[in-house]
Scaffold this active site. Sequence first.
Site, PDB file in Angstrom:
ATOM      1  N   ASP A  23       0.889  -1.158   0.000  1.00 13.74           N
ATOM      2  CA  ASP A  23       0.000   0.000   0.000  1.00 13.74           C
ATOM      3  C   ASP A  23       0.925   1.205   0.000  1.00 13.74           C
ATOM      4  OD1 ASP A  23      -2.186  -1.640   0.120  1.00 13.74           O
ATOM      5  OD2 ASP A  23      -2.396  -1.499   2.293  1.00 13.74           O
ATOM      6  N   GLU A  49      -9.243   0.121  -4.382  1.00 16.23           N
ATOM      7  CA  GLU A  49      -8.063   0.479  -3.584  1.00 16.23           C
ATOM      8  C   GLU A  49      -6.950   0.998  -4.484  1.00 16.23           C
ATOM      9  OE1 GLU A  49      -6.711  -2.626  -0.991  1.00 16.23           O
ATOM     10  OE2 GLU A  49      -8.578  -2.693   0.139  1.00 16.23           O
ATOM     11  N   HIS A  80      -3.257   0.150  -3.440  1.00 16.54           N
ATOM     12  CA  HIS A  80      -2.763  -1.223  -3.301  1.00 16.54           C
ATOM     13  C   HIS A  80      -2.137  -1.694  -4.619  1.00 16.54           C
ATOM     14  CE1 HIS A  80      -3.084  -5.443  -1.617  1.00 16.54           C
ATOM     15  NE2 HIS A  80      -2.998  -5.695  -2.918  1.00 16.54           N
TER      16      HIS A  80
HETATM   17 ZN   LIG Z   1      -3.298  -3.352   0.462  1.00 17.02          ZN
END
Ligand SMILES: [Zn+2]
Length: 300
Positions: free
Chosen positions: A228, A271, A274
């Site tokens: 991340d 996300e 990510h």
């Molecule tokens: Zn992640």
Amino acid sequence: MIEMNKNTSPDKKSLKARESNAAKFLCVVLALITVFVSIVCVAVHSNNKKLIAAQTSAAGGDTVPSAKPVDATQNNNSVKPVEKTTEPVSVTETQPPVTHNTAQPGTIENPTIITIDEENWHLTLVNSGYRIPDTYSPDLVYVCGSGERLDRKVAEHYEEMYNAALKDGVTLTPCSGYRSYETQERNYNRKIEFYQGQGYSYEEAKVKAATIIMPPGSSEHNLGYAMDIVCVDEWFEDTAEFKWLQENAADYGFIMRYPEDKQDITKVIYEPWHWRYVGVEAAKELKDSGLVLEEYLGVA
Ligand SMILES: [Zn+2]
């Protein structure tokens, strides 16, 4: 007497002559025998030499043949596995979606436990249907002088990407890399409790929690393959870091694993922070095709 002498002397002479002739003959015979014997000796000697040479080569032949078959079998053995190991590679090169995930995906309740295919480790798919066992223990290293770790095989690619971004004036701050099975389990259970607190049943809360915090063993952070990136106040999608990643990450083998328009397939919320390593080839194909890993591997 004279007569006798005369008579006898020629006899004696002839006798002497005969003796002398016999001696000469003997000498010649002896000489011939000597010559013959020496010829035979030379022949035998040379034959012996040949024999010795033949035996030596035979002995060498014994070591050579005994070595040769060993070499041959070694070669055969060493060649065959190479052929065997190269064959699947060429197969996977022509058919990228070959993976270890040949088993049907399980469910959140009953996931399919997978083993990592050493050859296609970078294409390992984990989600709520496919999980790694709780005993999985990757070889981890810290990246970019941060407190975050990645699988050693992935870390080098992340560092390469990080340095390339840095040259363009962009800092891809590692925010969350590897997470242990236990940490994932704790985070997941906390999320389940959160949704239960909102009135959802335990079963509903588990499904809902999994869209944000993956169940233990099903997160790419448990593999050590994902990072991340950046923890800033602004929405990551609006950052220069995100724009740089969108343009360049595939060149280093990274993909944005959970896009906004594929949530029905990934079962995970959007996300943009990510980024998962899948290898350069797959990353470029995924980027160009717009597919997610589940679709790419044919298990969507
Ligand atoms: Zn992640």
